[in-house]
Design a protein around this motif. Structure first.
Motif, PDB file in Angstrom:
ATOM      1  N   LEU A  16       9.994  -4.481  -0.406  1.00  0.00           N
ATOM      2  CA  LEU A  16      10.125  -5.081   0.929  1.00  0.00           C
ATOM      3  C   LEU A  16       8.912  -4.745   1.794  1.00  0.00           C
ATOM      4  O   LEU A  16       8.401  -5.600   2.524  1.00  0.00           O
ATOM      5  CB  LEU A  16      11.400  -4.594   1.605  1.00  0.00           C
ATOM      6  CG  LEU A  16      12.729  -5.168   1.105  1.00  0.00           C
ATOM      7  CD1 LEU A  16      13.881  -4.605   1.918  1.00  0.00           C
ATOM      8  CD2 LEU A  16      12.736  -6.681   1.157  1.00  0.00           C
ATOM      9  N   ALA A  17       8.460  -3.503   1.709  1.00  0.00           N
ATOM     10  CA  ALA A  17       7.283  -3.112   2.496  1.00  0.00           C
ATOM     11  C   ALA A  17       6.048  -3.873   2.025  1.00  0.00           C
ATOM     12  O   ALA A  17       5.246  -4.354   2.846  1.00  0.00           O
ATOM     13  CB  ALA A  17       7.056  -1.606   2.374  1.00  0.00           C
ATOM     14  N   LEU A  18       5.889  -3.999   0.718  1.00  0.00           N
ATOM     15  CA  LEU A  18       4.727  -4.706   0.179  1.00  0.00           C
ATOM     16  C   LEU A  18       4.729  -6.173   0.600  1.00  0.00           C
ATOM     17  O   LEU A  18       3.723  -6.699   1.092  1.00  0.00           O
ATOM     18  CB  LEU A  18       4.714  -4.588  -1.342  1.00  0.00           C
ATOM     19  CG  LEU A  18       3.580  -5.322  -2.072  1.00  0.00           C
ATOM     20  CD1 LEU A  18       2.224  -4.780  -1.649  1.00  0.00           C
ATOM     21  CD2 LEU A  18       3.755  -5.209  -3.583  1.00  0.00           C
ATOM     22  N   VAL A  19       5.880  -6.838   0.420  1.00  0.00           N
ATOM     23  CA  VAL A  19       5.968  -8.251   0.788  1.00  0.00           C
ATOM     24  C   VAL A  19       5.822  -8.431   2.294  1.00  0.00           C
ATOM     25  O   VAL A  19       5.173  -9.377   2.765  1.00  0.00           O
ATOM     26  CB  VAL A  19       7.300  -8.859   0.283  1.00  0.00           C
ATOM     27  CG1 VAL A  19       7.428 -10.305   0.720  1.00  0.00           C
ATOM     28  CG2 VAL A  19       7.392  -8.767  -1.232  1.00  0.00           C
ATOM     29  N   GLY A  20       6.395  -7.511   3.065  1.00  0.00           N
ATOM     30  CA  GLY A  20       6.265  -7.599   4.517  1.00  0.00           C
ATOM     31  C   GLY A  20       4.827  -7.473   4.972  1.00  0.00           C
ATOM     32  O   GLY A  20       4.377  -8.200   5.861  1.00  0.00           O
TER      33      GLY A  20
END
Length: 384
Positions: A16-20
């Protein structure tokens, strides 16, 4: 298959952090599209809420139970806002805050705070509401989106359905108990983390695809549109005209081509300025478009030169349309009476067949004949 809860939570946070961050980068690269900015906020808030939720059992349960869920509900609201903004509507701040406010107020009630089953049902219901609103935004704007919205709609409805099932079947398992049972089989909490992870990845991909598709459509429309008059340019006229001719030839219908050129346009610019010349071009476009039917093709193919392809029309019908355009344009109030006029050459498929280049060439001959005969007139091909 066994799903290890701590591993799933770590993977969920990382992805989620990477995609965000990637969505944030995409938004910063193209600030004209706020959709990706709101999606990035939803994903990064989801990361924060998940991190806070994983702190259960450490003696500060109000932090994961109250603050963590508030952040997660705002994250769900931002996902709704993403679809709302993509559909062309403004963010609804009271709606964004509603889920978080409801959750905070309910947590002030000790009976609600102590009941895990009730908390799960209410939290899932809030998520269902926001996800349903996301689907509604896509569905209500489906006619104007002009992009492939169905994958996003399907993902959103599946996510909403999953949380509806959770309301019914999930009786609740404390977080520490879910972690302790990770090696003994799959519990619903594991499925929840896994499904949320897949949804976040899927909705990010399809949203990025929709944004990219709409940007391509805008660039394509700009490449085929005359920026001053708003009608098709020469490229658009040639492309659409070929389709019209092919269709009319297949049905055996005649076609008439009108080639229009504003008279003394250079003198108009010299005497009254380029702003007046632009005004004349826009006025002529408005009159010509008002005389066209939906199936006809009209475009600005040169500086002050316009072309009209009239479907299912012979040279007689073309002459009637041309005369109406000529008369209405000449009657427009301008700087001085008689300053505005247009010459129009007319040819039909009877003389030129269904070859667009030949139609334009013969209409050009008729147009020059109209110029030679004094301008402000229509001339059919062949000229007398």
């Amino acid at each position: 298959m066994q799903l290890n809860v701590p591993t799933l939570v770590l993977v969920d946070i990382y992805i989620l952090a990477l995609v965000g961050i990637l969505m944030l980068h995409a938004w910063r690269r193209g600030r004209r599209e706020p959709t990706l900015g709101y999606l990035s906020a939803a994903l990064l808030l989801g990361v924060l809420g998940t991190v806070l939720g994983s702190l259960r059992g450490m003696g500060v349960d109000y932090l994961p139970l109250v603050i963590g869920n508030v952040v997660l509900h705002i994250s769900a609201a931002m996902t709704w806002t993403t679809m709302r903004v993509f559909a062309g509507r403004q963010p609804h701040v009271p709606g964004i805050c509603a889920g978080a406010v409801i959750w905070t107020v309910l947590c002030l009630n000790p009976a609600f705070y102590e009941s895990l089953t009730v908390r799960i049902a209410v939290s899932s219901l809030i998520t269902v509401c926001y996800t349903g609103l996301s689907a509604y935004e896509l569905w209500r704007s489906r006619q104007s989106l002009e992009v492939a919205y169905l994958p996003a709609l399907a993902l959103t409805l599946f996510h909403m359905g999953f949380y509806c099932v959770r309301i019914i079947v999930d009786r609740g398992m404390p977080f520490d108990a879910a972690v302790a049972s990770s090696g003994q089989g799959t519990n619903f909490f594991s499925l929840l983390v896994f499904e949320t992870l897949l949804y976040a990845i899927g909705i990010s991909f399809v949203t990025l695809s929709m944004v990219k598709e709409r940007a391509e459509l805008k660039f394509r429309a700009a490449a085929y549109c005359d920026p001053l008059t708003g009608v098709g340019n020469r490229r658009a006229f040639m492309t659409t005209g070929e389709y019209l001719l092919e269709s009319c030839e297949h049905r055996g219908e005649p076609v008439a081509l009108l080639l229009c050129d504003l008279d003394h346009f250079k003198r108009l610019n010299d005497n009254y300025g380029h702003a007046s010349g632009d005004e004349a071009l826009v006025a002529f476009t408005r009159i010509a478009v008002g005389s066209m039917r939906k199936q006809d093709v009209f475009g600005r193919i040169g500086g002050e030169e316009f072309a009209c392809l009239l479907a299912d029309a012979d040279d007689e019908a073309g002459a009637q349309v041309a005369e109406r355009i000529r008369r209405e344009f000449a009657e427009l109030p301008f700087q001085e009476p008689g300053e505005l006029s247009v010459s129009i050459g007319i040819v039909s498929s009877r003389e030129a067949g269904y070859d667009l280049f030949r139609l334009l060439s013969l209409a050009d001959d008729a147009l020059y004949a109209a110029k030679d005969k004094g301008r402000n007139r229509i001339q059919r091909y062949p000229a007398d």
